[in-house]
Design a protein around this motif. Structure first.
Motif, PDB file in Angstrom:
ATOM      1  N   TYR A  71       0.817  -1.225   0.000  1.00  0.00           N
ATOM      2  CA  TYR A  71       0.000   0.000   0.000  1.00  0.00           C
ATOM      3  C   TYR A  71       0.844   1.265   0.000  1.00  0.00           C
ATOM      4  CZ  TYR A  71      -3.415   3.524   1.333  1.00  0.00           C
ATOM      5  OH  TYR A  71      -4.191   4.656   1.358  1.00  0.00           O
ATOM      6  N   GLU A  72       1.901   1.323   0.788  1.00  0.00           N
ATOM      7  CA  GLU A  72       2.703   2.546   0.878  1.00  0.00           C
ATOM      8  C   GLU A  72       3.343   2.880  -0.466  1.00  0.00           C
ATOM      9  OE1 GLU A  72       2.812   4.706   3.363  1.00  0.00           O
ATOM     10  OE2 GLU A  72       1.339   3.449   4.395  1.00  0.00           O
ATOM     11  N   SER A  73       3.900   1.904  -1.140  1.00  0.00           N
ATOM     12  CA  SER A  73       4.497   2.137  -2.459  1.00  0.00           C
ATOM     13  C   SER A  73       3.436   2.586  -3.458  1.00  0.00           C
ATOM     14  CB  SER A  73       5.195   0.871  -2.959  1.00  0.00           C
ATOM     15  OG  SER A  73       6.259   0.502  -2.105  1.00  0.00           O
ATOM     16  N   TRP A  74       2.287   1.961  -3.389  1.00  0.00           N
ATOM     17  CA  TRP A  74       1.164   2.285  -4.271  1.00  0.00           C
ATOM     18  C   TRP A  74       0.726   3.736  -4.062  1.00  0.00           C
ATOM     19  CZ3 TRP A  74      -4.422   2.544  -3.382  1.00  0.00           C
ATOM     20  CH2 TRP A  74      -5.209   2.289  -4.506  1.00  0.00           C
ATOM     21  N   THR A  75       0.600   4.143  -2.805  1.00  0.00           N
ATOM     22  CA  THR A  75       0.181   5.506  -2.489  1.00  0.00           C
ATOM     23  C   THR A  75       1.231   6.526  -2.900  1.00  0.00           C
ATOM     24  OG1 THR A  75      -1.172   4.733  -0.640  1.00  0.00           O
ATOM     25  CG2 THR A  75      -0.533   7.050  -0.625  1.00  0.00           C
ATOM     26  N   GLU A  76       2.488   6.219  -2.667  1.00  0.00           N
ATOM     27  CA  GLU A  76       3.540   7.161  -3.040  1.00  0.00           C
ATOM     28  C   GLU A  76       3.563   7.391  -4.550  1.00  0.00           C
ATOM     29  OE1 GLU A  76       5.353   9.054  -1.175  1.00  0.00           O
ATOM     30  OE2 GLU A  76       4.479   8.220   0.664  1.00  0.00           O
ATOM     31  N   GLY A  77       3.336   6.328  -5.317  1.00  0.00           N
ATOM     32  CA  GLY A  77       3.276   6.488  -6.767  1.00  0.00           C
ATOM     33  C   GLY A  77       2.118   7.372  -7.187  1.00  0.00           C
ATOM     34  N   LEU A  78       0.980   7.194  -6.536  1.00  0.00           N
ATOM     35  CA  LEU A  78      -0.194   8.007  -6.841  1.00  0.00           C
ATOM     36  C   LEU A  78       0.050   9.470  -6.490  1.00  0.00           C
ATOM     37  CD1 LEU A  78      -3.220   8.313  -7.568  1.00  0.00           C
ATOM     38  CD2 LEU A  78      -3.745   7.685  -5.205  1.00  0.00           C
TER      39      LEU A  78
END
Length: 412
Positions: free
Chosen positions: A13-20
């Motif tokens: 989730y953290e990587s996903w959110t940072e990309g967004l």
């Protein structure tokens, strides 16, 4: 390079959110906001595109219910958290995510509608999303504009609440009673009620913390307004403060008028900012000088039927209608073809038919007209809605319109 599209693992989730956030040009996200969105995220409905260890795309859907004309609340897929990294444009990645998402919604068979808000509105028309609601933005000069409220407003008791979270249940009770009265509003289950309460200090821009005022009649909460107040003065020391309205709901004209009058009359302020109100919000008929209100409009909700028959049968129609629609839907071909819509203010049915078509349109225009805020007759002048039987377009256009106009109270 190759990309892999897969369902989001909670551990990612953290990587996903940072990309967004990077794609949206957002530096950081306040901890309380990030935690809420993590709780709201439905991981089994969230897609991540990976290039090696890098997140290069995302798309998610929230399960909620939205009001439609007639007052029913219909299961709707709330499309959100969509992005494609700048390094991976023009490779069909967004199309792949939209394809996977709509196929999944269709196969589940429980949500006849999909809806989204767009950071760039030109993107989603090719996937069948039409502009279904608009929002009113106003910057009101309260030093020049007065408000004429119903006389009964004097009987309304107003109570200031410094901590809006302490009265959220009372406010939600009012909001819940308003949902069926206007199409486009969301039932606020599953943590959605916390979105209007978010109050990260860095986003206040110098304003005081979020505040709330309750309207009460006969011991019952009949309305509320949540707002920010910001102190300011001009070069001569004259107070020029600003009130920024987050949301306001009321159950009757007296409470509605009392709340708006409160916002107009706050000491040391000369500007009332309201940047997401219904296009037909009633206060516009109560002001002394509408030219001093800085009115403008913006797009809000984009909607597409995922199941044309179920979607059109879920709402009611202002006047009786019996029309055969020839629907074009290249992206979701299961919707394409002729549908006979029969309905009135009590209910409707929509079934496939081999009868001759009366009106031809794409699913995009059908989505735009669905909530009753956009006119099929007006869209006919774009050439995208065509009348095939004389008189059919005017009848269908009148039937689809909604009063009051639809409105999305907040993003998702």
């Amino acid at each position: 390079m190759t990309t892999e599209l897969r369902v989001l693992d909670p551990a990612e989730y953290e990587s996903w959110t940072e990309g967004l956030l990077r794609a949206l040009l957002v530096d950081t996200e306040p901890p309380e906001e990030r935690e809420l969105w993590r709780e709201l995220t439905e991981f089994d409905r969230s897609l991540a595109a990976w290039d090696g260890d890098d997140v290069v795309g995302s798309a998610s859907a929230l399960s909620f219910r939205m009001s439609v004309p007639g007052g029913a609340v219909v299961p709707t897929a709330g499309v959100t958290m969509v992005h494609v990294a700048a390094t991976h444009r023009r490779r069909g990645l967004l199309r792949s995510m939209m394809r996977r998402q709509l196929d999944d919604i269709h196969e589940a068979g429980t949500e006849p509608l999909a809806a989204l808000t767009a950071s760039e509105p030109q993107i989603y028309g090719r996937f069948g999303y039409g502009l279904a609601t608009r929002k009113l933005l106003a910057d009101i000069d309260t030093s020049r504009v007065t408000l004429d409220v119903p006389p009964e407003a004097d009987d309304v008791r107003l109570r200031f609440v410094a901590d809006p979270a302490s009265v959220w249940e009372r406010c939600e009770a009012v909001y819940a009673r308003r949902v069926g009265a206007r199409a486009g509003m969301l039932e606020r289950g599953r943590l959605l009620h916390r979105l209007p309460l978010l109050d990260p200090e860095r986003q206040r821009e110098g304003a005081l913390p979020l505040a709330c005022v309750l309207a009460e009649r006969d011991g019952e909460v009949t309305g509320y307004a949540r707002y920010f107040a910001r102190d300011s003065s001009d070069a001569y020391g004259v107070p020029r403060g600003t009130v920024a309205l987050r949301d306001l709901e009321a159950l009757d004209p007296a409470s509605y008028g009392a709340l708006w009058r409160y916002l107009f009359d706050l000491d040391l302020t000369t500007t009332l900012v309201a940047h997401n109100r219904p296009v037909d919000d009633a206060w516009q008929h109560m002001v002394s000088d509408v030219r001093q209100c800085g009115l403008r409009y913006r797009d809000a909700l984009f909607l597409r039927p995922v199941d044309v028959g179920a979607a059109l049968a879920a709402r009611t129609y202002t006047v009786p209608v019996d029309v055969v629609l020839e629907v074009e839907d290249a992206f979701c071909p299961w919707n394409a073809g002729r549908w006979r819509l029969s309905g009135d203010a009590k209910g409707a049915s929509c079934e496939r038919t081999r009868d001759g078509a009366d009106v031809a349109l794409s699913v995009r225009e059908l989505g735009a007209a669905y909530l009753g805020g956009e006119s099929l007759g007006t869209m006919a002048f774009t050439g995208r809605v065509r009348e095939l039987r004389e008189g059919a377009l005017a009848a269908a256009s009148s039937a689809f319109l909604s009063d009051p106009l639809p409105w999305l109270p907040h993003g998702f």
